[in-house]
Structures are given as structure tokens and as C-alpha cells.
Enzyme design. Structure first.
Site, PDB file in Angstrom:
ATOM      1  CE  LYS A  17      38.958   4.795 -32.527  1.00  0.00           C
ATOM      2  NZ  LYS A  17      38.564   3.467 -33.047  1.00  0.00           N
ATOM      3  CB  SER A  27      37.816   7.025 -25.063  1.00  0.00           C
ATOM      4  OG  SER A  27      36.605   7.700 -25.344  1.00  0.00           O
TER       5      SER A  27
END
Lengths: 321, 321
Positions: A54, A305
Site C-alpha cells: 500500500k 501483498s
């Protein structure tokens, strides 16, 4: 319909992120290759700054604000990694950031977000809508709202993960990533298809959080009730307006894995590869370990991720059979 | 007294291990650097084959046996990573291996050792001495005994970890490694001092397993009762006959950390760096995180020696305060 981002946007994001984001390692494992029959390359975004991909999109988006926008600051809502991504990017760029978080968010997440210098505004999940709270702050303070995934600069920033992976492993046959809102996979698919048009791309979500799977079937953005899944990054209820067309064009299929398969993959990564993935980070590896992608021998890139998890949750997962 | 190994032995081991052992990554962390004031470089032997550095020495030693010795096979005793290192090295080299293990060893360790094709011979810790059991097997079957640490080819093989680290970070000021029997640190110190004579080297052990600390004070190999420590690689009771003179010459000091500091370091590595170290693997990082080495700003290399742990132990450690 024109897509929200192009490969040039990803290249431009990469230039901005150079020396700021970590170039995360690509890891391999003889054990995984023997078990799956693929040649697997793990792109380890759990080693990214703030512990998840992110940061890439957040920094790219904030770095592109005008000086006037920077001076007024940014606001977003997130109880997860986007909050920390925005908070750190804002700190590095000298921008004020307000993060709207639920009042019952884990203390560790509140502390981590505040630790990067962001202002946390709490809302009551029973009586308030977080979008309304952040809109109100944006209006009152003149701040810019930065959407967690449905934002071209966020999408392009996340795509730099695949750009790096394809630089390291140019002849990948398959790319597999988790899909929540679609920010990561839209950017990564844009990059991967531009570099290697023949690559096959899969998005993976958990069975209960199947908004993308349904949307692929119906060819429109299906909205589902709040899903119950261990993978908190999968809890978006509808594909993004901007991410959906990109993913519909480039992604071959949406694969589903069970929560139990996610936990099994998380434990495998931890005890065999010695790396910590959060549940959402183990979603794409779960599909690979279940051999749901590509023919035997395929070179498979898979994105881990993120790796943010507190000790209590990990202890709980380890206690389960 | 002549030392058991020279830098040439480490270089020779490196040539044999090339393409066989993993060249493990060196990881860095902004967070660690900010917290400690050092520039820290983690040499991640938890990513080595079998999950620990022990494969290096085991393979080097077995690869140097004569054809006649290879045909007769090898025997060793270990309930830990040396067992798996010998088992895998033997499998790769087509050598029969017998591992003498306690009958109450964890089922996972027995299974892992057998999984590499080794024959496991169990002994009763209450009534038998493992050295006698393995000596008997060596005599009866004509097998070669491979000591877990007090063996020149084992020591030289382990030294390749430091050789790689210094290749990657040539201007290290400090090298820190765990010290159980001394196999790892004797090899690593030999390599590091040859490459960079001004480097300062520390060995770290847990407070209760202080045989090296006492031996440094008394300048002789002190024998201690079986220590109670979470770090099972620290449970040797006396410095090796061959490793002691090497370490006495090259190593500045032995540092002590508590079990609580080891567990704290293990959790830090897991939740902040996202990598799994076993308790012994977190011993050297614990000394660094406690700022026990070098001046502020020093470039500090630290060896994470391994990452093998079962889920039950990790769950237990996470449950502790």
C-alpha cells in the site's frame, strides 16, 4: 471505454518511488517448486515499507498533489494498511494526514498510524458511515480525499510491484495476485501485460468475498453483503469503478480459495519459507499451493501483498488445526 | 598452537558449496537502524537449505570424504539442525547417513530427518550416552563420524556465511554471531578477520549457557552442567577443542543475553522484519537490539543462524508477555 491508467503511468510511478519505496526481494523455494510442479517466484511485499504494498500507491498519489493541495493536507478512511501507507507517505512529504478509523480498531493499528504522525479521527461503526465522516473532514478542512484503491495514481503506484518482478524474472508465464478493491491487481496487470503480452494473470479472493468472481460472471460490478473472511483485505463489497474495467480486460480469471486454505498457506510460508504473510498476503500463495494456476513447469509469479498481523491473531491461527 | 582451519579452507568450502547451498540474502531495516543507532545487516541463514547454516558445514565435510568412506556412509548425533544438514548433504551426495537422536525428540524433527532419507537410530536419554551409541555404530558399520562442530571441514563450511556477508558488505565494522559449540563462529571469524583484519567480532550466548563466557574469563575450556535455555543451539556444555583456540584468537568478547531478550528479539524479527528465526537464531540479533555492540553508526553484521521451529513452540512464545 478508456482505462484509468496506462503502462506509462506505472513507469512514471516507478520513477517517483525510486529510493523511497523498498525494491522488495523475489524469493524462491525448492520445496515449493517440488510440491507444485511450477517454478514459483514470490514477490515479497511483506518486506515493503509499512509491511505492505500500500505504501507504493499512497506515496505516488501524495507526491502528485499540487503545492496548494499539499499545504491543505489529505484525508482517507482505512482500518488497514492503506492508513499506514498514507500516514508514512504524508510524513515523508511533509503533508498533514487525517485517517478516519473505526473506534473499535485494534489499539496496535491506531498506535502504528499515529506513530507515523497522522491524526486519527475515530467514528462509531454502529451509527456513522466512514465515507461521510471523511467527506465532511475534506470539506471542512479543504483536504484532498485519497481513495484506497479507486484512484489512478494509487493503481499506478501499486503496479510498480509487478514492474519490479518482471524486471527480475522477465519470462514469467503466469502472474497471481490477491484482489480486494483491485488497486494492486489493476496496476500490476497493466504493467505485466505491457511488458509481456502473453502472460496469464489471475486474481484470487476468498470464497465468501467473491464480489469479483460474481462480477466476472455477470460482467458488471456486483455488490455483496459484508463478507466474513479471515483475509481482511478481501472485505471490500464491490469492484472499483476504475479498477474493474482494467482487470476485466487483462485478467484471465478470478480464482477462489477457502479461509482454511489461506491459513494453511500462511503456515506454510511461515514454517517452510520462514516469512510472515498476513492472511490477505497468503491468499494468492494459497491458490498457487493448491495448484490452481498454469500448466506444470510454468514460471509463476505470485504476490505476497503484506505481512502485518498482531501476535494475538497469529497465536490464534497457530492454535487451529 | 596451530589453528584447525585457515582462510584458504573457507575459500575452498565456498567453491564446493557454490550452486549447492543457498547464497542467503542480507536484509536491512530502517526501523532497526533507527532503534539501535547502528547500520545493521542481517545475514539470513534461516533461508538456508534445511532452514539453518548447518547445511554448509555438513555438505563441505561429506563432500571431502574418500570414495571408500562415502561408500561406507556417515553417522552423527544431533536432535537439531545438524541432523537435517547431514541428512540432506548425504542425500545429495548419495551417501548413507545414520542420525542418532533421543527417543523423546519431537516427532516433527524425526520426520524431517527421515524425510531427507536418513536412517534414524533412537537412544534413551536416561540410560544411554549418545556419543557411545554413535561410536558403536561407526565401529560396527565402518561409518565415518561427523562431529556437529569440532571438525575442520564443518568449521570451514560454516565460515562461508561470513564470506558471503563480507562480499555483500565489505566495510563491516562489527560481526555478531551466536555461539553454541563454536562451529559457526570459528569459521566466520576466520573468514572475516582475513578479509577485514580490523573488524570486531562478538559471540553471543544466553546467560544460563555461559560456557564460552566462563572459558574466556578462565582462558580454558570450562565445562558447565546442562543449561536450561530456550535457545536449544546453546545447550552445548563446553567449547570445542578445535573451535576454542580459533575463537579465542579472533573474537573480542562473549556477550550474554537473557532468554527474555531472545524471545523479544524473535518477536521483533517476526512482526517487524516479517521473518521467522528460531530461538537460537534470535540470540545474536538480541545482543544487537540491546545495543551491546559497537559505537553508534557502526556497520554491524549479524547472523540469524536458523529458522526451524514448530507451531506449538511459536504459539507458546507468542502467548508469553
Amino acid at each position: 471505454m478508456d482505462l484509468a491508467i496506462s503502462f506509462d503511468d506505472v513507469l512514471s510511478a516507478a520513477a517517483r518511488l525510486r529510493g523511497v519505496a523498498n525494491r522488495t526481494p523475489v524469493m524462491t523455494s525448492r520445496t515449493v517448486n517440488e510440491l507444485t510442479g511450477y517454478q514459483v517466484f514470490f514477490k515479497c511485499e511483506n518486506f515493503q515499507r509499512i509491511g505492505a504494498f500500500k505504501f507504493r500507491g499512497a506515496y505516488n498519489a501524495l507526491s502528485r498533489l499540487s503545492e496548494a493541495e499539499k499545504a491543505r493536507g489529505v484525508v482517507t478512511h482505512s482500518s488497514g494498511n492503506h492508513a499506514q501507507g498514507i500516514a508514512l507517505a504524508a510524513k515523508l512529504l511533509g503533508i498533514r494526514a487525517v485517517i478516519v478509523m473505526p473506534s473499535d480498531a485494534p489499539a496496535s493499528k491506531l498506535a502504528a498510524t499515529r506513530g507515523y504522525g497522522a491524526e486519527v479521527v475515530l467514528y462509531d461503526r454502529q451509527t456513522q458511515e466512514r465515507a461521510e465522516v471523511s467527506d465532511q473532514i475534506a470539506r471542512d478542512r479543504g483536504m484532498t480525499f485519497v481513495h484506497p484503491f479507486d484512484h489512478p495514481h494509487v493503481m499506478a503506484g501499486q503496479g510498480t510491484a509487478a514492474l519490479e518482478l518482471l524486471e527480475d524474472v522477465p519470462d514469467l508465464d503466469v502472474l497471481v495476485g490477491p484482489i480486494g478493491g483491485g488497486g494492486l491487481l489493476s496496476g500490476c496487470a497493466t504493467a505485466a501485460k505491457a511488458i509481456r503480452p502473453d502472460i496469464t494473470i489471475y486474481g484470487v479472493e476468498t470464497e465468501t468475498a467473491n464480489d469479483w468472481w460474481l462480477s466476472f460472471r455477470q460482467n458488471e460490478r456486483v455488490h455483496i453483503p459484508p463478507p466474513d473472511t479471515i483475509a481482511d483485505g478481501m472485505r471490500t463489497q464491490q469492484p472499483g469503478r476504475l479498477t474493474f474495467p482494467v482487470i476485466r480486460r487483462y485478467v484471465q480469471e478470478i480464482l477462489l480459495v477457502s479461509d482454511a486454505q489461506v491459513i494453511e498457506a500462511l503456515k506454510f510460508l511461515l514454517f517452510r519459507l520462514k516469512i510472515l504473510a498476513e492472511p490477505t498476503g497468503a491468499v494468492a500463495p494459497a491458490a498457487v499451493l493448491q495448484k490452481k494456476v498454469g500448466p506444470p513447469g510454468a514460471k509463476v509469479g505470485v504476490i505476497i501483498s503484506g505481512g502485518n498481523m498482531d501476535a494475538a491473531l497469529l497465536a490464534q491461527l497457530l492454535g487451529e488445526a
